[in-house]
Design an enzyme around this catalytic site. Structure first.
Site, PDB file in Angstrom:
ATOM      1  N   TYR A 147       0.841  -1.192   0.000  1.00 38.64           N
ATOM      2  CA  TYR A 147       0.000   0.000   0.000  1.00 38.64           C
ATOM      3  C   TYR A 147       0.881   1.249   0.000  1.00 38.64           C
ATOM      4  O   TYR A 147       1.545   1.564   0.981  1.00 38.64           O
ATOM      5  CB  TYR A 147      -0.912   0.033   1.221  1.00 38.64           C
ATOM      6  CG  TYR A 147      -2.005  -1.014   1.261  1.00 38.64           C
ATOM      7  CD1 TYR A 147      -2.262  -1.855   0.186  1.00 38.64           C
ATOM      8  CD2 TYR A 147      -2.792  -1.167   2.396  1.00 38.64           C
ATOM      9  CE1 TYR A 147      -3.261  -2.822   0.233  1.00 38.64           C
ATOM     10  CE2 TYR A 147      -3.802  -2.127   2.458  1.00 38.64           C
ATOM     11  CZ  TYR A 147      -4.030  -2.947   1.372  1.00 38.64           C
ATOM     12  OH  TYR A 147      -5.017  -3.903   1.436  1.00 38.64           O
ATOM     13  N   SER A 148       0.894   1.931  -1.125  1.00 38.50           N
ATOM     14  CA  SER A 148       1.681   3.158  -1.301  1.00 38.50           C
ATOM     15  C   SER A 148       3.151   2.946  -0.929  1.00 38.50           C
ATOM     16  O   SER A 148       3.780   3.782  -0.277  1.00 38.50           O
ATOM     17  CB  SER A 148       1.079   4.304  -0.478  1.00 38.50           C
ATOM     18  OG  SER A 148      -0.242   4.574  -0.899  1.00 38.50           O
TER      19      SER A 148
END
Length: 344
Positions: free
Chosen positions: A62-63
Site C-alpha cells: 500500500y503506497s
C-alpha cells in the site's frame, strides 16, 4: 462493538475493522483510494477506538510502505490497545527477490514492516497472494520461525483459491506449523464468488474471513442508481478496472432492494450492505475504509442492529448469481444439494 473469534483461533477481533489503504495514498490505485496524512489518520484511529474498532489492516504494497508508516505513527503510544494486521508477497521492487514468499523475502518483509509500523510484533501477518514459485514447506516453515520468534502472533492469507489454501493448511498440519486462521477475501452483495468454495472450506477448516471491499469497489455506496450517471467525484471510474466486472442490471436490482430496505430501516445503503455481510457464515470481521470522518462514522453504523430474515432473503434473491462449474449443480440440482447443503 461485537467481537468474534478469528477463525478457529483464540483471538477475538471486532466485527468491523479498519483498512488503512487510504493512508498516505499515492499511485494509480491507492492515490484514488485516499491521501490521509498522519494528523487525519490519528483522528480516524481515535474514532475507531471510541467505537471499539481495534483491528487495523494494512500491507507493505500500500503506497510502497507509506500506509504502514502512517498507521504506525497514528497508533504510537497506544500500541497495546490495537491489533495490527499487515500483508506481504506482492512486488515491492523490480529485483528478483522483491516479490513472493520465499524465506529470504518473508523475513526481510517482516523486519521492514516492523520498522515502518514502529512495533516489535505483528498481530496478524497475511500472505497477500499465493506464490506458485516457492514450495509451501519453505513458506510455512518460515512463518513458523516468525511466530516462534515472537515477531508474529497469527498467520493468514489473502486472495487464495480453495486448493491453494487447503494445500497450505495440509502442509501446516503435516509439520505442526501454525495454520492460517484468516483469509482476507473479496466478498460483497455484487461479488458472492467467495460462497462457492472458500466459505465451505472456511467452515470446515476453521478459517475466518476478513472481508475486503464490502461495498463492491464503490458500487454500493448509495450514489450509483439506475438511469443516473456516475456522480462527479466517484472513485468508480478510476478503481473499477482493478476489480471484477459487475452486470449493470444485477447491480441496479441489488441497489433497488437496498434503497427499499433503507427506507424501511432508516439506515444508509452502505450500512445495510455491510450488515448483510456480518450475518454471513465464516465472516470474522468486515474491513471498512474511509477517506474522512463522515464516511467512517456512517460505516460504524452498520453494527448494533440486524436485518430481518425477510430483508436478508430479499437481498439474497436480488444478488443471486449462477455459480460456475463444478459448483452450480450443488445450487440448482436437488440430488447434489442434498449431499452438500449450502452454508447458512
Amino acid at each position: 462493538m461485537d467481537y468474534r473469534r478469528l477463525g478457529a483461533s483464540g483471538l477475538k477481533v471486532p466485527a468491523l475493522s479498519f483498512g488503512a489503504g487510504t493512508f498516505a495514498g499515492k499511485g494509480p490505485l491507492f492515490g484514488h483510494w485516499g491521501t490521509t496524512d498522519l494528523k487525519e489518520a490519528s483522528r480516524l484511529v481515535d474514532i475507531c477506538l471510541e467505537a471499539g474498532v481495534t483491528l487495523f489492516d494494512t500491507a507493505d504494497v500500500y503506497s510502497d510502505g507509506a500506509s504502514e508508516e502512517v498507521l504506525g505513527g497514528a497508533i504510537k503510544g497506544r500500541r497495546d490497545r490495537v491489533l495490527v494486521s499487515t500483508k506481504t508477497a506482492l512486488p515491492m521492487g523490480d529485483g528478483p527477490n522483491d516479490a513472493g514468499t520465499s524465506r529470504h523475502r518473508l523475513i526481510r518483509a517482516c523486519e521492514d514492516a516492523l520498522r515502518r509500523l514502529g512495533t516489535d510484533h505483528i498481530d496478524l501477518l497475511q500472505l497477500h497472494a499465493f506464490d506458485a514459485g516457492t514450495p509451501l514447506e519453505e513458506v510455512m516453515s518460515t512463518l513458523d520461525e516468525l511466530v516462534r520468534s515472537g515477531k508474529v502472533r497469527y498467520v493468514g492469507c489473502s486472495n487464495f483459491s480453495g486448493w491453494q489454501l487447503m494445500k497450505a493448511l495440509a502442509v501446516a498440519d503435516r509439520h505442526g506449523y501454525p495454520r492460517h486462521v484468516a483469509h482476507q477475501a473479496y466478498y460483497s452483495l455484487v461479488g458472492r464468488d467467495y460462497e462457492w468454495e472458500l466459505m465451505p472450506l472456511g467452515l470446515d477448516q476453521g478459517v475466518g474471513a476478513l472481508v475486503w471491499s464490502p461495498l463492491g469497489w464503490g458500487r454500493l455506496t448509495g450514489r450509483i442508481r439506475r438511469g443516473q450517471p456516475i456522480p462527479e467525484g466517484s472513485r468508480l471510474h478510476e478503481t473499477a478496472s482493478f476489480g471484477p466486472p459487475v452486470d449493470e442490471e444485477r447491480l441496479y436490482r441489488i441497489v433497488d432492494v437496498l434503497d427499499a430496505i433503507a427506507q424501511e430501516t432508516g439506515r444508509s445503503v452502505p450500512q445495510i450492505a455491510i450488515n448483510w455481510l456480518l450475518q454471513r457464515p465464516t465472516v470474522s470481521s468486515v474491513i471498512v475504509g474511509a477517506r474522512n470522518e463522515a464516511q467512517l462514522r456512517d460505516n460504524l453504523g452498520a453494527v448494533g442492529w440486524s436485518l430481518t430474515d425477510e430483508q436478508v432473503a430479499r437481498l439474497d434473491e436480488a444478488s443471486a448469481v449462477m455459480p460456475a462449474y463444478p459448483y452450480f449443480p450443488y445450487v440448482r440440482q436437488e440430488g447434489f444439494a442434498r449431499l452438500n447443503p449450502q452454508p447458512v
